[in-house]
Structures are given as C-alpha cells and as structure tokens.
Design a protein around this motif. Structure first.
Motif, PDB file in Angstrom:
ATOM      1  N   UNK A   1     -21.708  26.158  76.069  1.00 53.56           N
ATOM      2  CA  UNK A   1     -22.080  24.743  75.958  1.00 53.56           C
ATOM      3  C   UNK A   1     -21.650  23.962  77.196  1.00 53.56           C
ATOM      4  N   UNK A   2     -20.543  24.363  77.807  1.00 54.40           N
ATOM      5  CA  UNK A   2     -20.117  23.697  79.043  1.00 54.40           C
ATOM      6  C   UNK A   2     -21.137  23.934  80.152  1.00 54.40           C
TER       7      UNK A   2
ATOM      8  N   UNK B   1     -23.767  21.017  81.663  1.00 57.60           N
ATOM      9  CA  UNK B   1     -23.785  20.814  83.113  1.00 57.60           C
ATOM     10  C   UNK B   1     -25.207  20.916  83.650  1.00 57.60           C
ATOM     11  N   UNK B   2     -25.942  21.929  83.208  1.00 58.91           N
ATOM     12  CA  UNK B   2     -27.334  22.094  83.633  1.00 58.91           C
ATOM     13  C   UNK B   2     -28.199  20.931  83.160  1.00 58.91           C
TER      14      UNK B   2
ATOM     15  N   UNK C   1     -31.262  28.724  75.268  1.00 60.04           N
ATOM     16  CA  UNK C   1     -31.620  28.174  73.959  1.00 60.04           C
ATOM     17  C   UNK C   1     -30.938  26.827  73.741  1.00 60.04           C
ATOM     18  N   UNK C   2     -29.683  26.743  74.115  1.00 63.50           N
ATOM     19  CA  UNK C   2     -28.950  25.485  73.957  1.00 63.50           C
ATOM     20  C   UNK C   2     -29.541  24.383  74.833  1.00 63.50           C
TER      21      UNK C   2
ATOM     22  N   UNK D   1     -25.793  15.560  73.041  1.00 65.19           N
ATOM     23  CA  UNK D   1     -26.429  16.831  73.356  1.00 65.19           C
ATOM     24  C   UNK D   1     -25.421  17.972  73.333  1.00 65.19           C
ATOM     25  N   UNK D   2     -24.179  17.691  73.688  1.00 62.28           N
ATOM     26  CA  UNK D   2     -23.137  18.715  73.617  1.00 62.28           C
ATOM     27  C   UNK D   2     -22.892  19.126  72.162  1.00 62.28           C
ATOM     28  N   UNK D   3     -22.830  18.136  71.256  1.00 60.15           N
ATOM     29  CA  UNK D   3     -22.638  18.430  69.840  1.00 60.15           C
ATOM     30  C   UNK D   3     -23.804  19.248  69.292  1.00 60.15           C
TER      31      UNK D   3
END
Length: 267
Positions: A57-58, A62-63, A136-137, A194-196
């Motif tokens: 997720x990090x 970032x992307x 996918x994320x 979006x991170x969640x």
C-alpha cells in the motif's frame, strides 16, 4: 402531528441505521478477549500479511500520488474535447465489481493477455506476484484520490493562478507556490481515503495476484484464509485492519476540519 412525535418518528430510523452500520464492526472487538486478539496477531500468517499490506500500500499510494496528481490537475483546469467521456471512464473502477477488475487485469497483463506476451519476452511475469498486488490496489484506489484531488484543484481560483502568471512566474513554479499549497488539505484527504481502500482491497487482488502467504496474501486475504481454520485469528486480523482503517479515516476527519479553518481564516 406534533413536533415531539415527528422527532420520535425520525429518531427510530436514525437509531436503527446507526446500530446496523456500527454493531457488526464493534462486534469484531467485543466478541473476543482483547488479550487473546493481541496474542493471535503474533501468528506468522498475520505478521506476514501485515508486512506485505504495509509495503504494497505504501508503494501503491506513492504511485497514485505521482501519476494521478497531474491527471487531477489537468482534469480540473483544462477543457478539451471528450473530457466528459474520459471522466466517466476514470470513475468506472468505483462502480466496477472487483472480481471483474481482476479478470480485466489478467486479460491485459496475463501470460496470454494483450501486454502479457510482450512482458514475457523479457522474462517478466506480473500475475500472482507482489507487483500484481500493487497494480490491483492502484487500479481500485486511484479514482478516490483522483476525485478528491480534482475537487481540491477546483477550489483553487483561476484568478490566483492568472495573477501569478502575470507576475512572470512559470507554470511549474506557480503550481508549487500557489496551487499546491492551497490544494494540499484535499490532497491529503485523498491520500488517506485511497490508502484505506487499498489496504482493504480484496476481489481484484484475489483474482489477479492470488492468495499466497508471504508473497501476495494481504490482510483481507489473510482473513479469508484464517476463517477456514482459525476463526479467532480471523477476528484478530479483522480487528487490526479495522483499527488501521479507523486511524486513516480519523486522519481524514482532522484534515477536513483543518481544511475548513484554513479556507475561512484570513491571511
């Protein structure tokens, strides 16, 4: 109907909605002894899934920030033919079933997919790897950051940008000195949201990356696996995932509060 009766009539549905939306989440923490939940998290399955989720997720966020921020700015400040159609396509991941997204990623990046054959020439296989988890994320979380970032850029008045340009400041410096600082609270909100979502992504990851412990098994997939053999571990991982998600949403709330005060406080 008196005012008191109307309030009581409204209170019933409100309470039922609150109970329905919160009770299943609260039960994750109350169904087991907290000490037991913590002890379960020392399981290697939980630790590996947590580590992989944090790493992927990090990278994903970032992307997303690097590539989606310029897109959000262009969608906010530019006018061009076909913009409405592009906007609809960019929002499709929000409404598309996650399993369908996973199938689509396989059709594009699979060994016999549109681009999979090209990557295979160089010995690169994407499906069922950690890279597939990240992809996918990114696919599922990008629209949420895009919408938040675009709304933030919309709130930056074009007049301020024009004044900066008339003073001889280049578009690049104008963005960093004027637009970015004003849009920053909304951008941070988009990052947290979006991170969640990336942290809880399940369907597309399962279809495109698989469920291999230590390689592609994120926290949601670890819950799925643990339910088959150790319900207590599944509850513990669920509690961990909910805690992290709550912290991120709390961060969003604090950012929103700051954003409101930032806009109304005179310079």
């Amino acid at each position: 109907m008196s005012k008191k009766i109307r309030k009581l009539a409204l209170l019933g549905p409100v309470l039922l909605a609150i109970i329905y939306l919160t009770l299943p989440l609260i039960s994750v923490f109350t169904s087991r002894n907290p000490a037991l939940l913590i002890s379960k998290l020392t399981d290697s399955l939980a630790f590996k899934a947590l580590l992989l989720s944090l790493q992927t997720t990090l990278i994903s966020i970032t992307l997303i920030v690097i590539f989606i921020t310029p897109l959000a700015y262009q969608m906010s400040k530019s006018t061009f033919y076909g913009k409405r159609i592009i906007e609809v396509f960019l929002k499709m991941p929000i409404v598309a079933p996650t399993a369908v997204v996973g199938v689509g990623l396989l059709l594009v990046f699979g060994q016999h997919g549109m681009l999979g054959g090209f990557f295979a020439i160089f010995g690169i296989e994407i499906p069922f790897t950690a890279a597939a988890v990240v992809m996918a994320q990114v696919f599922m979380a990008s629209p949420f950051y895009l919408n938040s970032a675009r709304q933030s850029f919309d709130c930056v008045e074009d007049q301020l940008i024009d004044v900066s340009r008339t003073l001889g400041i280049s578009p690049w410096n104008t963005f960093w000195r004027v637009t970015f600082p004003l849009a920053l609270p909304g951008l941070l909100t988009g990052v947290a949201l979006s991170w969640a979502l990336a942290l809880g992504e399940f369907g597309a990851t399962m279809m495109f990356a698989g469920n291999m412990p230590g390689t592609t098994q994120t926290l949601p997939l670890a819950i799925f696996t643990a339910m088959e053999s150790d319900a207590g571990l599944a509850v513990a991982i669920s509690a961990l995932l909910l805690t992290v998600s709550f912290i991120l949403l709390l961060l969003v709330s604090l950012i929103d509060k700051y954003m409101v005060s930032y806009r109304i406080t005179p310079n």
